[in-house]
Design an enzyme around this catalytic site. Structure first.
Site: not given
Length: 440
Positions: A240, A262, A265, A332-333, A366, A420, A425
């Site tokens: 985190t 944080q 963690h 992330e945050h 959170d 192409e 096709h």
């Protein structure tokens, strides 16, 4: 304890901030592949027996089955602390409010008369949701994984969380209670790479899934990378991280508390302050010392996290430079604690989630903001989003043309096919008419 990077004056890169200049944890997922590959292969071939062996090897617990019995889920909910239950119920309610608004609806576009393209949004058929269970217990991760999957109308879901020795080889009872609250009755006592392999390959007890989501350690991330393609994944989530963009108006007590929140963690968790105020930087450093002395998880998590290369205070000349730094970091945050924080936050381009002002700490997100806390890490927020209802939906285009509508566009289709050098096709279009396509 926490290092400084001074990007003021001539030190600020003239051609933009290189993310390699900024603090970041080392996470060598590629190197971990060599370890998880034989584990995943073993689970593929031996199924439940391999999972039982790995529970003893990695979790130190002897189990005789992997699937959690229904009575254990019921008992966990019955014995759940009423305060914890009330908090989880409110977290679920708020998450449903936010995620319920995310469900996309089918849309049909009439391209020409008689020719339509419809985009249908179809949920993944079956998902495996991983909930970590190492240093901490994360019932909130059950909420964050299950709610968007349910709001997407996923038909079948299973949860895996590591077996715990102190709970007789079952996942933590609060994890089980959260599953029961959400109506999830398929839960497995399996952790790490072996849990991801169980979901991907299936076992005697667990049917294979189409997608695996949820945070985990480096072994979980490596297993996701190894098995991606066989299964869809949300992300290779790493440790985190929090970045705080703050000026002199920020309260150092708040900033320090949020960095610590944080850091607790994991020893690899990242905590970064970006500021144009030396006074704030110094005040935050003092606050870190004071607040750490009054908390727990200090020596095994917080101090290693804050003193590691992944954390630091970045000094800039102003908020404009600060925005460049946090966009390069792609946290992330990301908290914005500045004057006119809402206006500054509106200019952020790269972040998993943005928290605006003094009263929107990451801790709120959170647990109970209603937002999702399964977010991209390691700078991946510059190209990836957090978990949402969309994560569990697939867009399918449905093309519906009449004979007349096809005839109108047929010359262009044939022309492009010939350009192409794919004449078959064009022939596939001609075959639908008993005459030469006009203009071909």
């Amino acid at each position: 304890m926490i290092s400084r990077i001074d990007l003021r004056g001539d030190a600020f890169p003239a051609d933009g901030v290189d993310r390699d200049l900024l603090p970041r944890a080392e996470l060598d997922v590629e190197a971990a592949l060599a370890t998880v590959r034989p584990i995943c292969e073993d689970v593929k071939h031996r199924g439940t027996a391999a999972l039982i062996d790995y529970a003893e090897k990695f979790d130190g617990v002897t189990i005789d089955r992997v699937r959690v019995p229904a009575e254990a889920l019921t008992r966990a909910l019955q014995e759940l602390d009423p305060k914890v239950r009330a908090a989880l119920e409110e977290s679920i309610r708020r998450a449903r409010l936010v995620h319920g608004e995310q469900r996309r609806t089918d849309h049909t576009t009439q391209v020409v008369p008689g020719g339509t393209v419809t985009e249908r949004w179809v949920p993944v058929e079956r998902v495996g949701l991983y909930v970590p269970g190492g240093r901490s217990v994360y019932p909130s991760s059950v909420v964050m994984n299950v709610v968007p999957a349910q709001e997407a109308k996923v038909g079948s879901m299973a949860v895996a969380s590591p077996p715990q020795k102190e709970f007789g080889g079952l996942p933590h009872p609060t994890i089980l209670a959260a599953c029961a609250l959400l109506g999830v009755d398929e839960v497995y006592a399996a952790g790490g790479a072996q849990a991801v392999a169980m979901f991907a390959h299936g076992t005697e007890d667990c049917r294979p899934v189409s997608m695996v989501t949820g945070p985990g350690n480096i072994w979980v991330a490596a297993a996701k990378r190894l098995l991606k393609g066989r299964i869809g994944i949300d992300a290779e989530a790493g440790p985190t991280e929090i970045a705080v963009l703050a000026d002199a108006t920020a309260d150092p007590v708040h900033v320090a508390a949020d960095l610590i929140s944080q850091a607790e963690h994991d020893p690899l968790a990242a905590a970064v302050l970006v500021t144009d105020s030396v006074d704030l930087a110094e005040a935050v450093e003092k606050e870190l010392e004071r607040q750490i002395a009054a908390t727990k998880h200090v020596e095994d998590r917080i101090v290693p996290a804050l003193s590691g290369r992944q954390s630091g205070i970045v000094l800039v000349d102003g908020i404009e430079q600060g925005l460049q730094v946090v966009d390069a970091y792609a946290a992330e945050h990301l908290e914005i604690q500045t004057a006119d924080a809402a206006a500054v936050a509106a200019r952020v381009r790269n972040a998993g989630a943005v928290f605006v002002g003094a009263y929107a700490p990451v801790s709120l997100g959170d647990y109970a903001a209603g937002s999702n806390h399964v977010l991209p890490t390691g700078g991946c927020a510059c190209h990836s989003s957090g978990l949402s209802v969309q994560s569990f939906l697939r867009g399918i285009h449905v093309v519906d043309y009449t004979r007349e509508a096809l005839a109108e566009i047929a010359p262009h289709v044939v022309t492009l096919a010939d350009a192409e050098d794919l004449p078959a096709h064009g022939a596939a279009v001609r075959a639908r008419f008993d005459w030469t396509v006009p203009g071909s």
